[in-house]
Design a protein around this motif. Structure first.
Motif, PDB file in Angstrom:
ATOM      1  N   SER A   8       0.710  -1.203   0.008  1.00  0.00           N
ATOM      2  CA  SER A   8      -0.022   0.090   0.021  1.00  0.00           C
ATOM      3  C   SER A   8       0.982   1.330  -0.009  1.00  0.00           C
ATOM      4  O   SER A   8       0.170   2.427  -0.095  1.00  0.00           O
ATOM      5  CB  SER A   8      -1.010  -0.061   1.081  1.00  0.00           C
ATOM      6  N   LYS A   9       2.135   0.983  -0.028  1.00  0.00           N
ATOM      7  CA  LYS A   9       3.097   2.325   0.182  1.00  0.00           C
ATOM      8  C   LYS A   9       2.751   3.377  -0.837  1.00  0.00           C
ATOM      9  O   LYS A   9       2.776   4.695  -0.435  1.00  0.00           O
ATOM     10  CB  LYS A   9       4.416   1.922   0.325  1.00  0.00           C
ATOM     11  N   ASP A  10       2.519   3.137  -2.013  1.00  0.00           N
ATOM     12  CA  ASP A  10       2.170   4.206  -3.140  1.00  0.00           C
ATOM     13  C   ASP A  10       0.702   4.458  -3.156  1.00  0.00           C
ATOM     14  O   ASP A  10       0.260   5.141  -4.001  1.00  0.00           O
ATOM     15  CB  ASP A  10       3.025   3.967  -4.363  1.00  0.00           C
ATOM     16  N   MET A  11      -0.225   3.873  -2.312  1.00  0.00           N
ATOM     17  CA  MET A  11      -1.664   4.179  -2.453  1.00  0.00           C
ATOM     18  C   MET A  11      -2.077   5.191  -1.521  1.00  0.00           C
ATOM     19  O   MET A  11      -1.838   5.509  -0.605  1.00  0.00           O
ATOM     20  CB  MET A  11      -2.416   2.956  -1.972  1.00  0.00           C
ATOM     21  N   THR A  12      -3.303   5.844  -2.053  1.00  0.00           N
ATOM     22  CA  THR A  12      -3.919   7.018  -1.064  1.00  0.00           C
ATOM     23  C   THR A  12      -4.862   6.053  -0.339  1.00  0.00           C
ATOM     24  O   THR A  12      -5.151   4.994  -0.658  1.00  0.00           O
ATOM     25  CB  THR A  12      -4.700   7.938  -2.022  1.00  0.00           C
ATOM     26  N   LEU A  13      -5.569   6.685   0.608  1.00  0.00           N
ATOM     27  CA  LEU A  13      -6.579   5.908   1.529  1.00  0.00           C
ATOM     28  C   LEU A  13      -7.572   5.699   0.558  1.00  0.00           C
ATOM     29  O   LEU A  13      -7.894   4.541   0.813  1.00  0.00           O
ATOM     30  CB  LEU A  13      -7.066   7.063   2.390  1.00  0.00           C
ATOM     31  N   GLU A  14      -7.911   6.538  -0.365  1.00  0.00           N
ATOM     32  CA  GLU A  14      -9.156   5.938  -1.318  1.00  0.00           C
ATOM     33  C   GLU A  14      -8.919   4.723  -2.219  1.00  0.00           C
ATOM     34  O   GLU A  14      -9.664   3.976  -2.359  1.00  0.00           O
ATOM     35  CB  GLU A  14      -9.522   7.020  -2.325  1.00  0.00           C
ATOM     36  N   GLN A  15      -7.736   4.756  -2.553  1.00  0.00           N
ATOM     37  CA  GLN A  15      -7.119   3.622  -3.513  1.00  0.00           C
ATOM     38  C   GLN A  15      -7.100   2.299  -2.476  1.00  0.00           C
ATOM     39  O   GLN A  15      -7.627   1.048  -2.993  1.00  0.00           O
ATOM     40  CB  GLN A  15      -5.797   3.792  -4.244  1.00  0.00           C
ATOM     41  N   MET A  16      -6.675   2.685  -1.234  1.00  0.00           N
ATOM     42  CA  MET A  16      -6.615   1.163  -0.607  1.00  0.00           C
ATOM     43  C   MET A  16      -7.995   0.744  -0.175  1.00  0.00           C
ATOM     44  O   MET A  16      -8.289  -0.469   0.154  1.00  0.00           O
ATOM     45  CB  MET A  16      -5.805   1.767   0.825  1.00  0.00           C
ATOM     46  N   THR A  17      -9.179   1.734   0.213  1.00  0.00           N
ATOM     47  CA  THR A  17     -10.299   1.136   0.576  1.00  0.00           C
ATOM     48  C   THR A  17     -11.246   0.490  -0.670  1.00  0.00           C
ATOM     49  O   THR A  17     -11.669  -0.550  -0.648  1.00  0.00           O
ATOM     50  CB  THR A  17     -11.238   2.206   1.211  1.00  0.00           C
ATOM     51  N   GLU A  33     -10.125   5.412   9.783  1.00  0.00           N
ATOM     52  CA  GLU A  33     -10.311   5.982   8.392  1.00  0.00           C
ATOM     53  C   GLU A  33     -10.619   4.968   7.430  1.00  0.00           C
ATOM     54  O   GLU A  33     -11.216   5.029   6.389  1.00  0.00           O
ATOM     55  CB  GLU A  33      -8.983   6.879   7.995  1.00  0.00           C
TER      56      GLU A  33
END
Ligand code: SAH
Length: 278
Positions: free
Chosen positions: A62-71, A100
């Protein structure tokens, strides 16, 4: 826009522990072994923690993901797999963006389970063979940080918290040691107050322990090149392993009766003490 899941699997937030893959819980490891997909926190969780994943498991960092991309990723994977794991460093409930991440899953109707993990605070104390509480020295521990990009709520400056003179486990602050030092001094901690920094606690072959005082710690950490992944322990208990006189815990005191053992000599125990805890 809320993404709505069709065949919801469960997203398991699993505490991976502080670094040593062996410090994950059995329950966390079992979740990984059943996972159809794992999203791990690349910057801190050792990839080795995914070593128990099934061969066909989808594994993403997840290191290059935003919170939205993760969810979005978690919701999508939960529509394909019964068990989706979000693997986080230490315990997910400490500085882990847990809520979050959970709120959008709740909104999408994806069930969530949290498996606690060994926090780096615990691993750091263990690495240094320190007890965070000692009878009649301190019986309280505060998990905190100094202000970086995340502001500290009113009443929670280090200077205010440190006035309690209890144990402080200071996260996320190794690059802000000047603020740690200033806060402790403002609270009246003396220059010779002992402090311990543990870098990469429990990481096989990479752990560094620095023992110093309020006066010396910053220079010692600079000399050791420690600029990340470090826990700062500030406590009147530090170094107790080498003290000559120690007030012993009531739990093992021969005069103290508790649930599992009758006092073997006359009890002078404080009637206010709980009977089954130290
Ligand atoms: N949830 C984690 C904390 C995440 S915040 C936990 O329970 O441990 C990240 C901070 O945790 C780092 O800045 C550092 O202060 C601390 N940290 C994480 N892993 C660590 C380790 N192995 N050794 C020392 N400190 C660590």
């Amino acid at each position: 826009m809320t993404v709505v899941s069709n065949a919801p699997g469960t997203v398991w937030f699993v505490g991976a522990g502080p670094g040593d893959p062996d410090l994950i819980t059995v329950k966390g490891r079992d979740a990984i072994a059943r996972a159809g997909a794992i999203l791990f926190a690349g910057s801190l969780v050792s990839e080795a923690a995914t070593r128990w994943a099934p061969e066909d498991c989808v594994i993403a960092d997840s290191k290059d993901m935003t919170l939205e991309q993760m969810t979005a990723w978690l919701i999508d994977q939960a529509s394909r797999h019964a068990v989706v794991v979000r693997l986080q460093t230490g315990d997910p409930g400490l500085y882990g963006a847990l809520i979050e991440l959970v709120q959008p899953l709740d909104a999408a109707g994806v069930p969530v389970t949290v498996v606690p993990g060994v926090s780096s605070a615990m691993a750091s104390a263990a690495a240094a063979v320190e007890s965070l509480t000692l009878p009649e020295v301190t019986q309280s521990v505060i998990f905190t940080r100094v202000e970086g990009r995340t502001p500290m709520p009113p009443g929670e400056s280090l200077a205010e918290l440190a006035r309690h003179r209890c144990t402080l486990c200071i996260f996320l602050s190794i690059t802000l040691l000047h603020k740690v030092e200033a806060g402790l001094r403002e609270a009246g901690w003396p220059g010779d107050a002992p402090l311990v920094v543990v870098h990469k606690a429990s990481w096989p072959g990479q752990e560094i322990i620095v023992r110093g005082t309020l006066d010396t710690l910053k220079a010692q950490c600079r000399a050791a090149g420690i600029v990340s992944q470090a826990m700062i322990l500030a406590s009147p208990t530090l170094g107790a392993r080498h003290w000559d006189s120690l007030i012993k815990s009531k739990l093992y005191d021969a005069r103290f009766t508790h649930r599992f053992r009758k006092a073997s000599v006359n009890s002078d125990q404080d009637p206010g003490l709980e009977k089954d805890t130290p």
